[in-house]
Enzyme design. Structure first.
Site, PDB file in Angstrom:
ATOM      1  N   HIS A 127       7.644  -1.769   4.996  1.00 12.07           N
ATOM      2  CA  HIS A 127       6.957  -0.790   4.154  1.00 12.07           C
ATOM      3  C   HIS A 127       5.822  -1.451   3.368  1.00 12.07           C
ATOM      4  O   HIS A 127       4.732  -0.872   3.217  1.00 12.07           O
ATOM      5  CB  HIS A 127       7.982  -0.157   3.212  1.00 12.07           C
ATOM      6  CG  HIS A 127       7.402   0.807   2.246  1.00 12.07           C
ATOM      7  ND1 HIS A 127       7.365   0.571   0.892  1.00 12.07           N
ATOM      8  CD2 HIS A 127       6.824   2.028   2.422  1.00 12.07           C
ATOM      9  CE1 HIS A 127       6.792   1.594   0.281  1.00 12.07           C
ATOM     10  NE2 HIS A 127       6.459   2.487   1.172  1.00 12.07           N
TER      11      HIS A 127
ATOM     12  N   GLU B 257       2.993  -1.855   5.727  1.00 12.31           N
ATOM     13  CA  GLU B 257       2.330  -0.557   5.958  1.00 12.31           C
ATOM     14  C   GLU B 257       1.268  -0.296   4.891  1.00 12.31           C
ATOM     15  O   GLU B 257       0.158   0.149   5.195  1.00 12.31           O
ATOM     16  CB  GLU B 257       3.378   0.559   5.966  1.00 12.31           C
ATOM     17  CG  GLU B 257       2.803   1.959   6.049  1.00 12.31           C
ATOM     18  CD  GLU B 257       3.545   2.950   5.167  1.00 12.31           C
ATOM     19  OE1 GLU B 257       2.886   3.672   4.376  1.00 12.31           O
ATOM     20  OE2 GLU B 257       4.786   3.010   5.255  1.00 12.31           O
ATOM     21  N   HIS B 258       1.602  -0.574   3.636  1.00 16.57           N
ATOM     22  CA  HIS B 258       0.629  -0.401   2.549  1.00 16.57           C
ATOM     23  C   HIS B 258      -0.577  -1.325   2.738  1.00 16.57           C
ATOM     24  O   HIS B 258      -1.733  -0.920   2.580  1.00 16.57           O
ATOM     25  CB  HIS B 258       1.289  -0.731   1.202  1.00 16.57           C
ATOM     26  CG  HIS B 258       2.058   0.404   0.604  1.00 16.57           C
ATOM     27  ND1 HIS B 258       1.744   0.958  -0.609  1.00 16.57           N
ATOM     28  CD2 HIS B 258       3.134   1.098   1.057  1.00 16.57           C
ATOM     29  CE1 HIS B 258       2.594   1.939  -0.895  1.00 16.57           C
ATOM     30  NE2 HIS B 258       3.451   2.031   0.109  1.00 16.57           N
TER      31      HIS B 258
ATOM     32  N   GLU C  59       6.558   2.897  -6.906  1.00 17.26           N
ATOM     33  CA  GLU C  59       7.125   3.851  -5.948  1.00 17.26           C
ATOM     34  C   GLU C  59       8.655   3.802  -5.980  1.00 17.26           C
ATOM     35  O   GLU C  59       9.326   4.839  -5.928  1.00 17.26           O
ATOM     36  CB  GLU C  59       6.614   3.516  -4.542  1.00 17.26           C
ATOM     37  CG  GLU C  59       6.964   4.534  -3.482  1.00 17.26           C
ATOM     38  CD  GLU C  59       6.362   4.187  -2.130  1.00 17.26           C
ATOM     39  OE1 GLU C  59       6.815   4.774  -1.131  1.00 17.26           O
ATOM     40  OE2 GLU C  59       5.447   3.342  -2.066  1.00 17.26           O
TER      41      GLU C  59
END
Length: 432
Positions: free
Chosen positions: A55, A58-59, A135
Site C-alpha cells: 500500500h 501504491e502511494h 489514513e
C-alpha cells in the site's frame, strides 16, 4: 480473440516476450477507455515487519518518475478531463486511468511510466509516510470499517490475511526507502503484470503503445512466461473460534459474526453467491427482513463473502444500539442455524439467482468494470468466462447445491468481532 460478447465487445489477448499480458475489450459504442495495470502482489505477500509495504508503494508510484513529477502525472490526465487512481488488496494492486478514447495514448504513456520507473525519492517517502499514518488513524475512527478487520484478525491471526492492508503505525513508521525499493524491484516484474483496457479502442494499437511506453524499462526485460496463478497455500491456518472486542465509546455497536469460507476457484462459489443473496444480500433477504423490517433492531444488517486463492471468509454484519447486541446476535445465529438445517425455499432460490445475474450484468455497464473483468479473469482465474456462460452457470445452481453448502458453511463455529462500548467480559468467549 478470447471472446466476443454480445453484451460488450470483442476481447483480445496478447502476451509480450517479457511475459507481460495485454487484454482489451473493444466497445465501439463508447467514447471513453479505461486502462489498468494490475500487479499480482498484495498485502498477503508481505512479512510481518513489511506489513503495509504494498500500500505504501501504491502511494509512492504517483509521486514521480525520471520523466515526470507528481504534478506532471496528475496534470497530464486532468488536463484532458481524465481521472487516475489506484488500490491495494490482499492479493493484487491496481493502477488505472479513465479517459476519452482520443486520449488513450497519453494515459498509456503516463500509467506505464509511473508503474515501471518510479524514483521513490526519499523526501516523498517521508511525505507519504505521514499521509498513510493519517489514513490509518482515520480508519481507526470508522468503527463500521474497523470491525471487519478485527474479524479477519480473529480468524487468521498473524497470517498476512489477518493483517491490515495499510499496515500499522508500528510497521509504517520505521519502514525505510530501501525496504520499499527492494520490494518494488523484486515484486513488480513483467510476468506478474496484466494490462487491461476496455472501451473504444483497437487491440493492436494498444499493444503497440504499451510496448513503446515500456521500451527500455525494467518491464521490458528478458523473455519469460507469464506468472502462473497464485498457488494455494497449505500453511494458511485459522485460529480457534473466539471473539475480539475493541472498546470504543460509540453510539452504535458494530458486530460481525463470521467463519472461514471457500476459495475463489471453488466451484461452489456460484452457490455461495445465491446463498449470500438469500441470507443477507438485499432488502428482501432473511436477515434484513427479520432484524430490521420486523423488529427494528438494526439500521444496517447484511452478509458477505470474500474469496482468496486458497481460502475465504463468510460473515454477517450488523450495526445496532449497544443494548440490542445480544438480541441481534441471537437472531443472526438462529437464522444461520435455520438455513443450515432446513435450507432455502424454491422462491428464495429463484430470487437469489436473479439477484446474482442482475448484479453481474449491471456491474458491466461501464468501461471501468469491463476493464476490471478482463484483468481479474486473467490474474485471478486464469480464464475469462463469457458473460452468457457466467449467467448460464448461475442458472444451473440447484437447491441441493445451495443447501449442501449451507449445511456445511453455516454450521461452522463462528468468530465474533465487536467495536463498541464493551469490554472482553461482556463476551465470555472473548480473546485478547
Amino acid at each position: 480473440m478470447v471472446d466476443s460478447d454480445p453484451l460488450g465487445g470483442t476481447v483480445r489477448r496478447t502476451v509480450l516476450p517479457s511475459g507481460l499480458r495485454v487484454l482489451t475489450e473493444a466497445i465501439p459504442t463508447m467514447r471513453s477507455v479505461s486502462f489498468g495495470i494490475w500487479v499480482a502482489v498484495g498485502s498477503r505477500d508481505e512479512t510481518g515487519p513489511q506489513s503495509g509495504v504494498s500500500h505504501f508503494l501504491e502511494h509512492l508510484l504517483f509521486k514521480g518518475t525520471r520523466k515526470r513529477s507528481a504534478l506532471d502525472i496528475s496534470a497530464a490526465i486532468e488536463a484532458v478531463g481524465g481521472e487516475t487512481n489506484a488500490f491495494t488488496t490482499k492479493e493484487y494492486t491496481c493502477y488505472y486511468a479513465r479517459v476519452l478514447d482520443q486520449d488513450l495514448p497519453l494515459a498509456i504513456d503516463v500509467m506505464c511510466d509511473l508503474v515501471a520507473d518510479s524514483v521513490l525519492a526519499a523526501a516523498d517517502v517521508e511525505t507519504e509516510r505521514g499521509v498513510i499514518l493519517e489514513e490509518i488513524a482515520m480508519h481507526d475512527d470508522e468503527p463500521g470499517d474497523e470491525v471487519h478487520d478485527l474479524l479477519a484478525r480473529a480468524i487468521y491471526g498473524d497470517h498476512p490475511l489477518g493483517r491490515l492492508i495499510s499496515g500499522t503505525e508500528e510497521t509504517i513508521s520505521p519502514m525505510s526507502r530501501r525496504q520499499i525499493q527492494s520490494f518494488y524491484r523484486r515484486r513488480y516484474t513483467a510476468p506478474s503484470i496484466v494490462i487491461a483496457a476496455a472501451g473504444n479502442l483497437e487491440h493492436g494499437e494498444v499493444v503497440k503503445l504499451v510496448r513503446q511506453a515500456l521500451h527500455g524499462t525494467v518491464l521490458d526485460g528478458e523473455p519469460a512466461a507469464p506468472a502462473p496463478l497464485r498457488p494455494a497455500d497449505s500453511r494458511v491456518r485459522t485460529n480457534r473460534p473466539g471473539s475480539v472486542v475493541e472498546h470504543k465509546e460509540t453510539e452504535q455497536a458494530h458486530v460481525v459474526l463470521g467463519c472461514p469460507g471457500i476459495g475463489r476457484l471453488d466451484e461452489r462459489r456460484f452457490a455461495l453467491g445465491v446463498l449470500n443473496n438469500v441470507l443477507g444480500g438485499g432488502m428482501s433477504s432473511r436477515l434484513f427482513q427479520e432484524i430490521r423490517e420486523r423488529r427494528g433492531l438494526a439500521y444496517s444488517v447484511y452478509s458477505y463473502s470474500s474469496q482468496y486463492a486458497d481460502t475465504g471468509l463468510f460473515a454477517v454484519y450488523a450495526g445496532c444500539a449497544p443494548g440490542k447486541v445480544d438480541e441481534v446476535l441471537e437472531l443472526v445465529r438462529a437464522e444461520l442455524a435455520e438455513v443450515a438445517a432446513h435450507g432455502i425455499t424454491d422462491a428464495e432460490l429463484a430470487r437469489g439467482k436473479g439477484m446474482a445475474k442482475g448484479s453481474y450484468v449491471l456491474n458491466l455497464e461501464d468501461t471501468g468494470s469491463r476493464m476490471s473483468r478482463l484483468a481479474k479473469g486473467e490474474l485471478l482465474f486464469g480464464d475469462l468466462l463469457p458473460v452468457d456462460a457466467l449467467l448460464a452457470r448461475v442458472d444451473q445452481v440447484s437447491a441441493d447445491e445451495v443447501n449442501t453448502l449451507a449445511a456445511d458453511l453455516l454450521s461452522r463455529p463462528m468468530s465474533l468481532a465487536v467495536v463498541g462500548p464493551f469490554g472482553t467480559e461482556d463476551f465470555p468467549e472473548a480473546a485478547d
